[in-house]
Scaffold this active site. Sequence first.
Site, PDB file in Angstrom:
ATOM      1  N   LYS A 180      -2.951  -7.346   7.853  1.00  0.00           N
ATOM      2  CA  LYS A 180      -4.137  -6.651   7.379  1.00  0.00           C
ATOM      3  C   LYS A 180      -5.445  -7.237   7.900  1.00  0.00           C
ATOM      4  CE  LYS A 180      -1.699  -4.867   3.314  1.00  0.00           C
ATOM      5  NZ  LYS A 180      -1.470  -3.506   3.800  1.00  0.00           N
ATOM      6  N   TYR A 185       6.864  -6.226  -2.858  1.00  0.00           N
ATOM      7  CA  TYR A 185       7.237  -5.511  -1.634  1.00  0.00           C
ATOM      8  C   TYR A 185       6.899  -6.387  -0.434  1.00  0.00           C
ATOM      9  CZ  TYR A 185       7.119  -1.950   2.064  1.00  0.00           C
ATOM     10  OH  TYR A 185       7.333  -1.232   3.204  1.00  0.00           O
ATOM     11  N   ASP A 188       4.164 -14.564   0.852  1.00  0.00           N
ATOM     12  CA  ASP A 188       3.774 -13.338   1.545  1.00  0.00           C
ATOM     13  C   ASP A 188       2.317 -13.062   1.205  1.00  0.00           C
ATOM     14  OD1 ASP A 188       3.265 -10.812   2.481  1.00  0.00           O
ATOM     15  OD2 ASP A 188       5.087  -9.907   1.676  1.00  0.00           O
TER      16      ASP A 188
END
Length: 428
Positions: free
Chosen positions: A267, A144, A239
Site C-alpha cells: 500500500k 486477511y 502483516d
Amino acid sequence: MEHNRSSQLFQQAKRSIPGGVNSPVRAFRSVGADPLFIKRASNSHIYDADGNCFIDFVGSWGPMIVGHCHPQVIQAIKQALENGSSFGAPTELETTLAEMVISAVPSIEMVRMVSSGTEATMSAIRLARGYTGRDKIIKFSGCYHGHADSLLVKAGSGAATFGVPDSPGVPADVAKHTLTAEYNSLNSVRTLIAENSGQIACIIVEPVAGNMGTVPPREGFLEGLRDICTNEGIILIFDEVMSGFRVAYGGAQEVYGITPDMTTLGKIIGGGLPVGAFGGKREIMEKLSPSGGVYQAGTLSGNPLAMSAGIATLNLLKQPGFYQSLEEKSRKVAEGIAAAAKKAGYPIYSTRVGSMFCAFFSASEVHDWTSAAACDTAAFAKYFMAMLNEGIYLAPSQYETAFVSAAHSDSDIDLTIAAAEKSFKLIA
C-alpha cells in the site's frame, strides 16, 4: 444523487469481468447496491462517472495517506516514466526505497520488493517454512493476508482446530497445514502449539487487525505472541500491509514496541501503485534466492514507477508534524461519528488506531472475529447508503477499515460528522 452512468458501466463490466469487478468487495454486494465507477480523484475527494463528488475515506484501501494526486508523487512518477516504465533489471530506486524501509521499520534488516500484499505474505510464509524446516502455520480468524491458498482458511468448529478451505479450489491437503487461532486470545495460540509441538513454522498476524473492521490488539497480546515465538523457535510475522507507515512511520511495531522476526508491507510504500515487500532479520532473508535456496521471483518486482511513488510518499511522511496532524484529524472524525451515533441513541462500538478507524454496529465491544461477526450488517448497509447520499464515501462493508489522509480538511471532517448525524437519525 444519481448513479445512472455507474450502473450502466457495471452492467457492461459484468459481461466481460466476473461479477463486474476485479476485486470482490468492490461489487457493493454487502450493502445491496451497484458499485460506483470512479472517474478521477484529487486530494481528499473522488468523483464518479456521473460527476458526483465524495469525501473519500477509502483512499484506495489505505495507500493514499498524503491524499490523491499529490503533486510531488505525480512529479516523481512522471519523471520515472520518462526514463522507462519497466526494465526487469536492477535500478538504484529499488535500493533507495529499501534503505528507507530498513531505516523506518524496526524488524527489517533486509527487504525484498514484490508487486502485491498477497505476494508479500505468501513469500514470507514460504521463507519462514524454508528457514525453520516446518510446514504448519498459525493465522487468526478475521485476519486477511491475501488470497494465497494456505491463507484462505477459516476456523473450524473451534479456535483450536485444523483449518478448512474457505474457498473452492483450495486443496484440503494445503489447508490442513494452516491452523486458525482467535485474535486477541493467547490461550487459543498456546492450545494449537501444544497440539502441534515442533511443527509450527510461523505465526502471521495483523498487529492491528484491519480486515474485520479496525480491531486493536489487547494489552499483552502482541507481547505474548513475541514470547511464545521466541520460546518455541517460531517465526513471528507482522502483516503490516495496512498498518505499515499508516499508524506510525515505523508501523504498529513502533507504536506497540514489539519487534517481529519478519514484516510484510504494501500500500503506502508504493504511493498508490501496485507494490508489496517482505523483510526481516538478515539471517532469515539471506535464505532467499539467489543468496539462499528459498525461491521467489517477479518480473515487475521493484518497478521503477512504484519505487519512485513510494520514495516520494515516504519523504512526505518524514516531514515534521505529519503524524501528529494526521492523528488529530483522525481523532476528530472518529469521535465525531461516535458522538453522532450516541446523539441519535444508536449503539455503535467505535475503534481507532492512528488514522485507521471503524464504527462497529454493535452494542458490545469488538475484540475478535466472533464479536465482529455479531454486528448488525443490515443497519450498516443503511448507514453506508445514507452517508453515500450525503457525499461521504466509506468502504462498502462493515468489516473494513476507514482511512484518514493528510488531505482531509477541517471542512471535510465537519461535513462528515454532519452527514453522520443525519444518517444515524435515519436508521435509529
